[in-house]
Design an enzyme around this catalytic site. Sequence first.
Site, PDB file in Angstrom:
ATOM      1  N   ASP A 181      39.324  47.988-100.693  1.00  0.00           N
ATOM      2  CA  ASP A 181      39.236  46.536-100.865  1.00  0.00           C
ATOM      3  C   ASP A 181      40.084  46.115-102.060  1.00  0.00           C
ATOM      4  O   ASP A 181      41.052  46.797-102.404  1.00  0.00           O
ATOM      5  CB  ASP A 181      37.770  46.123-101.018  1.00  0.00           C
ATOM      6  CG  ASP A 181      37.463  44.788-100.362  1.00  0.00           C
ATOM      7  OD1 ASP A 181      38.052  43.778-100.787  1.00  0.00           O
ATOM      8  OD2 ASP A 181      36.643  44.745 -99.427  1.00  0.00           O
ATOM      9  N   HIS A 256      36.895  39.494-103.812  1.00  0.00           N
ATOM     10  CA  HIS A 256      36.490  39.984-102.493  1.00  0.00           C
ATOM     11  C   HIS A 256      35.860  41.379-102.561  1.00  0.00           C
ATOM     12  O   HIS A 256      34.813  41.641-101.965  1.00  0.00           O
ATOM     13  CB  HIS A 256      37.722  39.986-101.581  1.00  0.00           C
ATOM     14  CG  HIS A 256      37.455  40.258-100.142  1.00  0.00           C
ATOM     15  ND1 HIS A 256      37.405  41.538 -99.624  1.00  0.00           N
ATOM     16  CD2 HIS A 256      37.246  39.434 -99.101  1.00  0.00           C
ATOM     17  CE1 HIS A 256      37.180  41.484 -98.325  1.00  0.00           C
ATOM     18  NE2 HIS A 256      37.081  40.211 -97.981  1.00  0.00           N
ATOM     19  N   SER A 620      34.346  40.171 -93.143  1.00  0.00           N
ATOM     20  CA  SER A 620      34.404  40.987 -94.364  1.00  0.00           C
ATOM     21  C   SER A 620      33.033  41.134 -94.994  1.00  0.00           C
ATOM     22  O   SER A 620      32.746  42.136 -95.652  1.00  0.00           O
ATOM     23  CB  SER A 620      35.351  40.348 -95.385  1.00  0.00           C
ATOM     24  OG  SER A 620      36.686  40.561 -95.057  1.00  0.00           O
TER      25      SER A 620
END
Length: 846
Positions: A181, A256, A620
């Site tokens: 990620d 994220h 996600s």
Amino acid sequence: MEGMYSVYLVVMVLSLGVLAGTLCQVEDGSDNGTTAVYIVTLKQAPASHYYGELRKNTNVFKHGVPRNRNHNPRNDSRSNQSSSSYIARVHDSLLRRVLRGEKYLKLYSYHYLINGFAVLVTPEQANKLSRRKEVANVALDFSVRTATTHTPQFLGLPQGAWPKAGGYETAGEGIVIGFIDTGIDPSHPSFSDDSSLNSYPVPSHFSGICEVTRDFPSGSCNRKLIGARHFAASAITRGVFNSSQDYASPFDGDGHGTHTASVAAGNHGIPVIVSGHHFGNASGMAPRAHVAVYKALYKSFGGFAADVVAAIDQAAQDGVDVLSLSITPNRRPPGIATFFNPIDMALLSAVKAGIFAVQAAGNTGPSPKSMSSFSPWIFTVGAASHDRAYSNSVILGNNVTIHGVGLAPGTHKNTMLTLISALHALTNETTVATDMYVGECQDSRNFNRDLVKGNLLICSYSIRFVLGLSTIKQAIATAKNLSAAGVVFYMDPFVIGFQLNPIPMRVPGIIIPSPDDSKVLLQYYNSSLERNETTKQITRFGSVARILGGLKANYSNSAPKVMFYSARGPDPEDSFLNNADILKPNLVAPGNLIWAAWSSLGTDSVEFQGENFAMMSGTSMAAPHIAGLAALIKQKFPSFSPAAIASALSTTASLYDNNGGPIMAQRAYSNPDINQSPATPFDMGSGFVNATGALDPGLIFDSRYDDYMSFLCGINGSSPVVLNYTGQNCLSYNSTINGIDLNLPSITIAKLYQSKTVQRSVTNIAGEETYRVGWSAPYGVTIKVAPTRFCIASGERKVLSVFVDAKMNSSAASYGRIGLFGDKGHVVNIPLSVIVKVTYNTTTNV
């Protein structure tokens, strides 16, 4: 350990120094062609493949005896560190021989899952490499992209799955989840190792390290966050890496990666405080699992396959148990099958090494065949809603109530306040002609403070907010500077089909997401204005309103439902969009409006900049829910293969929402709650994850690495491609199989010509139990299952035969189910999908 980190830092700095110097030479114009990054694989097998017993070890139920938990074949290869340097020297030698005297730049040597390297060369040089007998495959690098407080309760973890794992204090303990990620913020309390009275154990099977840099100083890792690295060589060679915002370290400058890691494995009971408001306490699905971060995605450009493959290779070598990828390719892989791409093939080797691989389905729904995760060895997760909602409302002076969104306090109870449009509160120096966006309230200097003070300021919400050119945070700052009592945002009519997430506000506020409701507000406001008959100047603002506030959640929503953006099946087998006999997605999980940790310097969402938590939506967010639950399964069943974990999650999935009705799927971007219908397997896979049921599945559908290889070898024309990627010859497999013959916990038939017999084998991991078999046939198809009743002992394996007959000609997909109902309470759900149906030989296209 700190000494190890320091040594690694020096190596990283030197590597980047060499990289920069070589790049200057490459770009001096002496090359005959444009350089690009290529991923080169060699025919010689990688390190992990030398351990031939590995495939046998991943056979969970061989002779009914589970594999020794303490034996991890990956550790055998890691104990010999010289093997990696030897393979790197082999790669260097090959490049020197082939490209003698020419300029090139090797970025990575892959040696654990893939024997190969990433190199920056010209197309002519890539062609030279491809002609070498040692070289199996040369592939052009490609780009990739990124695709809670309440979801543990919605999934029943406190009452179900966590007690089965000994409570949240031990849920996931000893299991390592690796994240590919955007990195992590190590200072976040979700990843501290001192939040519990019980100290974290050190997982003996993990050998990863933490990079130490200025952005990621010594001490960033601990017994919770046990590994952190970054991979950016491909991005750097392309000139897209921005060190000021992308950080050449594992630190998360986006947000994220911190978010997804905490969804899966964040500590239990961390207070969620945003904009000064408390929204409960957060927990990951497996709050005692360990976190290892492999940063390969970045805020400014996304990522590239060469860096992702390097991250996967390192994660497998380090010894992660679960691998979570909230990323998808930017394009469908070319070639004879979508499965043959560097990322999927690296994950196949990871699965061979016993690692459960989870990937987000992608946010490209709701169109059919929008799936961005393709292969049967990867567990693909779509996004669904949960039952929590934050509702906000504004009550107008004419007793009309308009609903909206906004994580904001309300105005004083029962006090009606005057509404004033930003366009009617401009200073003498400001006009719409000089600033056409002034109605978005981005600069307090444009407004008359005396007019706005103590009133509700009306601002417009345009496409510029969607694009990040204007922000709610700046509009709130404007309101505070003008001493407004609150803010009401109306939706610009040109913003169509955009679904708003609740946005935090420190002052009373609301966003009206419906253009129609916005018209109602503006009509009331305009009709209440009093003007001078001669000058037409406004003499009185007559409209009033009060905001109820949206800080309190309610839990009455019908849920789950498949979100409109969640990518859909059927699984495209190739670039011609032929359908694969494989069900995708595998499952759906909570992915909408998910509270989770946020990086202190995260910039992915402007509205949450500087906050410790953020509410995000997407597949996600769904994938790490499954990664965390997989850790709980691995903890309870340490000998489970990746396929067994996938089976446990799939066969126990729920088909119904919290009101007992069928799970619905949104079908359109615009008004998604109106445009919905019952979800099919191509929307939700086997259904919505059942965390408690997955820990007691009863029966398991298991598959081995050899099964996937037989499947790949069964694809027409695939033998050379399989050899290229795996170094294994399809001739070594005595028989090949089609996708429909893989022992998956689902049956998908892309083309049914007359009739077909499908077999599935199940293994009992519970006590002896008697099962009866029931089914509902897809429209236009008849099915029979044999046996219709069977008794199966613990550890025993049974074969089920499914006879499928087409009864009509049709190209419209239809769906059915097979259920296995045990007398001890186990229920096994097997979705059945048939797309093209042909009842007889015909030349008619269907």
